[in-house]
Design a protein around this motif. Structure first.
Motif, PDB file in Angstrom:
ATOM      1  N   GLU A 264       0.861  -1.182   0.000  1.00  0.00           N
ATOM      2  CA  GLU A 264       0.000   0.000   0.000  1.00  0.00           C
ATOM      3  C   GLU A 264       0.896   1.229   0.000  1.00  0.00           C
ATOM      4  O   GLU A 264       1.832   1.333   0.796  1.00  0.00           O
ATOM      5  N   SER A 265       0.604   2.176  -0.891  1.00  0.00           N
ATOM      6  CA  SER A 265       1.435   3.377  -1.047  1.00  0.00           C
ATOM      7  C   SER A 265       0.527   4.597  -1.149  1.00  0.00           C
ATOM      8  O   SER A 265      -0.502   4.570  -1.842  1.00  0.00           O
ATOM      9  N   ALA A 266       0.902   5.671  -0.439  1.00  0.00           N
ATOM     10  CA  ALA A 266       0.174   6.944  -0.489  1.00  0.00           C
ATOM     11  C   ALA A 266       1.193   8.056  -0.624  1.00  0.00           C
ATOM     12  O   ALA A 266       2.239   8.054   0.056  1.00  0.00           O
ATOM     13  N   GLY A 267       0.925   8.985  -1.509  1.00  0.00           N
ATOM     14  CA  GLY A 267       1.866  10.072  -1.755  1.00  0.00           C
ATOM     15  C   GLY A 267       1.152  11.384  -2.018  1.00  0.00           C
ATOM     16  O   GLY A 267      -0.001  11.407  -2.475  1.00  0.00           O
ATOM     17  N   VAL A 268       1.827  12.474  -1.701  1.00  0.00           N
ATOM     18  CA  VAL A 268       1.307  13.823  -1.919  1.00  0.00           C
ATOM     19  C   VAL A 268       2.387  14.656  -2.581  1.00  0.00           C
ATOM     20  O   VAL A 268       3.549  14.629  -2.158  1.00  0.00           O
ATOM     21  N   VAL A 269       2.021  15.402  -3.623  1.00  0.00           N
ATOM     22  CA  VAL A 269       2.933  16.312  -4.325  1.00  0.00           C
ATOM     23  C   VAL A 269       2.325  17.708  -4.277  1.00  0.00           C
ATOM     24  O   VAL A 269       1.153  17.894  -4.652  1.00  0.00           O
ATOM     25  N   HIS A 270       3.111  18.681  -3.809  1.00  0.00           N
ATOM     26  CA  HIS A 270       2.658  20.076  -3.734  1.00  0.00           C
ATOM     27  C   HIS A 270       3.551  20.914  -4.638  1.00  0.00           C
ATOM     28  O   HIS A 270       4.778  20.896  -4.502  1.00  0.00           O
ATOM     29  N   THR A 271       2.924  21.651  -5.537  1.00  0.00           N
ATOM     30  CA  THR A 271       3.656  22.512  -6.471  1.00  0.00           C
ATOM     31  C   THR A 271       3.152  23.936  -6.328  1.00  0.00           C
ATOM     32  O   THR A 271       1.937  24.177  -6.349  1.00  0.00           O
ATOM     33  N   LEU A 272       4.083  24.889  -6.158  1.00  0.00           N
ATOM     34  CA  LEU A 272       3.733  26.301  -6.042  1.00  0.00           C
ATOM     35  C   LEU A 272       4.720  27.126  -6.845  1.00  0.00           C
ATOM     36  O   LEU A 272       5.939  27.008  -6.655  1.00  0.00           O
ATOM     37  N   ALA A 273       4.207  27.933  -7.756  1.00  0.00           N
ATOM     38  CA  ALA A 273       5.040  28.835  -8.553  1.00  0.00           C
ATOM     39  C   ALA A 273       4.383  30.211  -8.537  1.00  0.00           C
ATOM     40  O   ALA A 273       3.171  30.331  -8.755  1.00  0.00           O
ATOM     41  N   GLU A 274       5.182  31.258  -8.280  1.00  0.00           N
ATOM     42  CA  GLU A 274       4.670  32.624  -8.212  1.00  0.00           C
ATOM     43  C   GLU A 274       5.580  33.548  -9.026  1.00  0.00           C
ATOM     44  O   GLU A 274       6.386  34.289  -8.464  1.00  0.00           O
ATOM     45  N   PRO A 275       5.485  33.509 -10.339  1.00  0.00           N
ATOM     46  CA  PRO A 275       6.273  34.458 -11.145  1.00  0.00           C
ATOM     47  C   PRO A 275       5.662  35.856 -11.096  1.00  0.00           C
ATOM     48  O   PRO A 275       4.435  36.016 -11.141  1.00  0.00           O
ATOM     49  N   ASN A 276       6.513  36.878 -10.988  1.00  0.00           N
ATOM     50  CA  ASN A 276       6.089  38.284 -10.985  1.00  0.00           C
ATOM     51  C   ASN A 276       6.802  39.003 -12.121  1.00  0.00           C
ATOM     52  O   ASN A 276       7.993  38.786 -12.352  1.00  0.00           O
ATOM     53  N   LEU A 277       6.085  39.879 -12.803  1.00  0.00           N
ATOM     54  CA  LEU A 277       6.647  40.574 -13.957  1.00  0.00           C
ATOM     55  C   LEU A 277       5.974  41.934 -14.089  1.00  0.00           C
ATOM     56  O   LEU A 277       4.782  42.084 -13.792  1.00  0.00           O
ATOM     57  N   THR A 278       6.755  42.940 -14.537  1.00  0.00           N
ATOM     58  CA  THR A 278       6.259  44.308 -14.695  1.00  0.00           C
ATOM     59  C   THR A 278       6.450  44.744 -16.141  1.00  0.00           C
ATOM     60  O   THR A 278       7.483  44.458 -16.746  1.00  0.00           O
ATOM     61  N   ALA A 279       5.449  45.454 -16.693  1.00  0.00           N
ATOM     62  CA  ALA A 279       5.519  45.933 -18.073  1.00  0.00           C
ATOM     63  C   ALA A 279       4.755  47.238 -18.184  1.00  0.00           C
ATOM     64  O   ALA A 279       3.855  47.536 -17.386  1.00  0.00           O
ATOM     65  N   ILE A 280       5.112  48.039 -19.189  1.00  0.00           N
ATOM     66  CA  ILE A 280       4.405  49.278 -19.494  1.00  0.00           C
ATOM     67  C   ILE A 280       3.061  48.947 -20.123  1.00  0.00           C
ATOM     68  O   ILE A 280       2.918  47.961 -20.852  1.00  0.00           O
ATOM     69  N   SER A 281       2.081  49.755 -19.828  1.00  0.00           N
ATOM     70  CA  SER A 281       0.753  49.550 -20.391  1.00  0.00           C
ATOM     71  C   SER A 281       0.807  49.537 -21.912  1.00  0.00           C
ATOM     72  O   SER A 281       1.346  50.447 -22.540  1.00  0.00           O
ATOM     73  N   GLY A 282       0.270  48.479 -22.498  1.00  0.00           N
ATOM     74  CA  GLY A 282       0.257  48.328 -23.944  1.00  0.00           C
ATOM     75  C   GLY A 282       1.416  47.533 -24.504  1.00  0.00           C
ATOM     76  O   GLY A 282       1.395  47.184 -25.686  1.00  0.00           O
ATOM     77  N   GLU A 283       2.430  47.230 -23.682  1.00  0.00           N
ATOM     78  CA  GLU A 283       3.587  46.472 -24.144  1.00  0.00           C
ATOM     79  C   GLU A 283       3.545  45.071 -23.550  1.00  0.00           C
ATOM     80  O   GLU A 283       2.956  44.829 -22.502  1.00  0.00           O
ATOM     81  N   SER A 284       4.230  44.124 -24.221  1.00  0.00           N
ATOM     82  CA  SER A 284       4.275  42.738 -23.773  1.00  0.00           C
ATOM     83  C   SER A 284       5.533  42.487 -22.958  1.00  0.00           C
ATOM     84  O   SER A 284       6.562  43.143 -23.153  1.00  0.00           O
ATOM     85  N   ALA A 285       5.443  41.525 -22.050  1.00  0.00           N
ATOM     86  CA  ALA A 285       6.577  41.134 -21.212  1.00  0.00           C
ATOM     87  C   ALA A 285       6.582  39.614 -21.094  1.00  0.00           C
ATOM     88  O   ALA A 285       5.523  38.979 -21.051  1.00  0.00           O
ATOM     89  N   THR A 286       7.787  39.032 -21.019  1.00  0.00           N
ATOM     90  CA  THR A 286       7.949  37.583 -20.965  1.00  0.00           C
ATOM     91  C   THR A 286       8.933  37.230 -19.862  1.00  0.00           C
ATOM     92  O   THR A 286       9.977  37.881 -19.719  1.00  0.00           O
ATOM     93  N   PHE A 287       8.606  36.203 -19.090  1.00  0.00           N
ATOM     94  CA  PHE A 287       9.459  35.720 -18.006  1.00  0.00           C
ATOM     95  C   PHE A 287       9.594  34.211 -18.159  1.00  0.00           C
ATOM     96  O   PHE A 287       8.586  33.502 -18.312  1.00  0.00           O
ATOM     97  N   ILE A 288      10.831  33.693 -18.141  1.00  0.00           N
ATOM     98  CA  ILE A 288      11.091  32.260 -18.279  1.00  0.00           C
ATOM     99  C   ILE A 288      12.120  31.856 -17.240  1.00  0.00           C
ATOM    100  O   ILE A 288      13.171  32.495 -17.114  1.00  0.00           O
TER     101      ILE A 288
END
Length: 488
Positions: A264-288
């Motif tokens: 018998e096997s029981a497992g738990v996986v917790h994933t949390l990602a919080e990317p933050n990014l700032t851009a000028i209004s009307g322009e695109s921004a990319t974070f990797i």
């Protein structure tokens, strides 16, 4: 008599000089009427060129021109652009026909030039100006004609107002290709987007089975019995060695071996990602943030001069994984923000991995959670951009036909496999209208970090010299919570 004659001569000279002074003093439009009394006047008129005036008209618009004296002839350089109509000896009408530039010259009966006009025919922008004034009364937008196009200038407070002005002008001008939008935005806003991707995975596996094997000898005859039931719900047992065996052997009687496999096997996986990014209004921004792993795509071999196959090189391609965020914000009126967001969290997984060729290469798979949408949120507000609740249950029973259906004893001839997976995923986005701040008001991840000395590491097992103390001490009443960092 002599004196009288001399006085008369002098008086005559003064009278004859008056017309000349009148011609020089009055406008050229009055000069031809004075010139009829003296033969010198026409020579002076021919040397004075009329002033060229500029007229700007819209298509289908007209203008009345009053001339200083009777007109006999008129010259229009390009009748397709403008036309001149004479209704009375000293009045003309100029009508705009098409976009362009031309000139009109008027002549009197003697062939002398009376007046000259440079005419520019442009679009009639009164309708566009009225529409822009009605839609954006507080914005200072000007519309000017450039050939058959319209140029918008001025300044507005938000990019959405500039876009709305361009759309309205495009409809009235005949299409977006007729608009040159040179409107500037005063103090363009900057938007910071905080995305939280939280996921919890729970898995439960239960496996129970009995393998029986028996051997019976009777003289020279040998009868063997073997019953091994696999676990098929999870493809293979998670712990193949988790087994309990029992066997019995009596001379002259059958030999029986029973193996009990239970897990018998029981497992738990917790994933949390919080990317933050700032851009000028009307322009695109990319974070990797992530990496790449190689995937074999083939083998490239070199051919020698004799046609034989030479050295071969393995070719690979790279697959990306990690955290990525792409968004385009547009600040609307009253602090609302329109967002086009694409976020992705991916990781390397051994599920559905592909086994390679003879070398035993294992090509892993990529487990991806991706969401893309367009939404509208107020500054500082949060909204659940995407959510997923998924539950998967697998159960399999394998056994010896017939024997596994016997009540109670059938358990000795079968195996049971149960698998349950639960996944809950949520993506939350929160935009903020932000401004630049002083560097001292910002915190870095390495604030307060100092590696421990050798004695602290050896004697006290410390890896950080200072614990529980922030490097930056906020003044009383001006505390700001730590945001986006793990503070030790």
């Amino acid at each position: 008599m002599g004196c009288r004659g001399k006085w008369t001569s002098t008086r005559t000279t003064l009278i004859r000089a008056l017309p000349l002074i009148s011609v020089l003093a009055f406008d050229y439009a009055v000069a031809p009427a004075m010139a009829a009394e003296d033969d010198i006047a026409p020579a002076i008129i021919s040397n004075v060129a009329p002033k060229v005036r500029f007229i700007s008209l819209g298509i289908g618009k007209s203008m009345i021109i009053d001339l200083p004296r009777d007109v006999k002839d008129v010259l229009v350089a390009d009748p397709k652009i403008a036309n001149a109509v004479i209704r009375s000896p000293q009045r003309a009408y100029v009508i705009g026909s098409a976009v362009g530039q031309t000139n009109v010259v008027f002549f009197d009966a003697a062939g002398q030039q009376i007046a000259a006009y440079d005419i520019a025919i442009k679009r009639d922008l009164n309708g566009i100006r009225a529409a822009l004034k009605q839609m954006l009364p507080a914005a200072g937008i000007q519309a000017e004609g450039i050939g058959d196009s319209v140029m918008l200038t001025g300044s507005v407070s938000t990019p959405i107002e500039a876009q709305q002005a361009g759309d309205v002008a495009a409809r009235l001008a005949g299409g977006p290709d007729k608009i040159v939008n040179s409107i500037s935005v005063r103090g363009r806003d900057q938007v910071m987007l905080k995305v939280s991707v939280a996921e919890v995975q729970r898995s439960l596996v239960k496996q129970l089975g009995i393998d029986l094997s028996a051997s019976m000898n009777y003289g020279t005859a040998v009868v063997n019995f073997n019953n091994a039931n696999p676990f098929t719900a999870n493809n293979a047992p998670l712990v193949p060695g988790n087994a309990l065996s029992a066997s019995g052997l009596t001379k002259g009687l059958p030999s029986v071996t029973a193996t009990l496999r239970a897990m018998e096997s029981a497992g738990v996986v917790h994933t949390l990602a919080e990317p933050n990014l700032t851009a000028i209004s009307g322009e695109s921004a990319t974070f990797i943030s992530g990496g790449e792993f190689p995937i074999p795509t083939g083998v490239t071999c070199q051919t020698t001069t004799g046609g034989a196959i030479g050295q071969c090189v393995q070719t690979v391609s790279f697959k990306k994984f990690g955290i990525s965020l792409n968004f385009t914000p547009v600040v609307l009126t009253e602090g609302r923000i329109s967002l086009r967001v694409m976020t992705e969290v991916s990781e390397v997984s051994q599920e559905n991995a592909l086994q390679g060729g003879a070398g035993g290469t294992t090509i892993p798979s990529v487990k991806t959670r991706r969401a893309e949408t367009t939404l509208e949120i107020p500054s500082g507000g949060s909204i659940a951009m995407a959510g997923l609740i998924q539950e998967q249950t697998k159960q399999a029973v394998n056994g010896l036909p017939g024997a596994d259906q016997i009540p109670l004893f059938g358990q000795l001839f079968r195996s049971q496999d149960f698998l349950n997976n639960q996944t809950e995923l949520m993506v939350i986005v929160t935009p903020y209208i932000v401004r630049a701040v002083a560097q001292k008001e910002l915190s870095r991840p390495d604030d307060g970090f100092a590696p421990a000395s050798d004695s602290q590491s050896a004697l006290f097992a410390q890896i950080n010299r200072i614990y529980g103390v922030s490097a930056r001490v906020e003044p009383a009443g001006n505390h700001q919570a730590n945001f986006g960092f793990i503070i030790d």
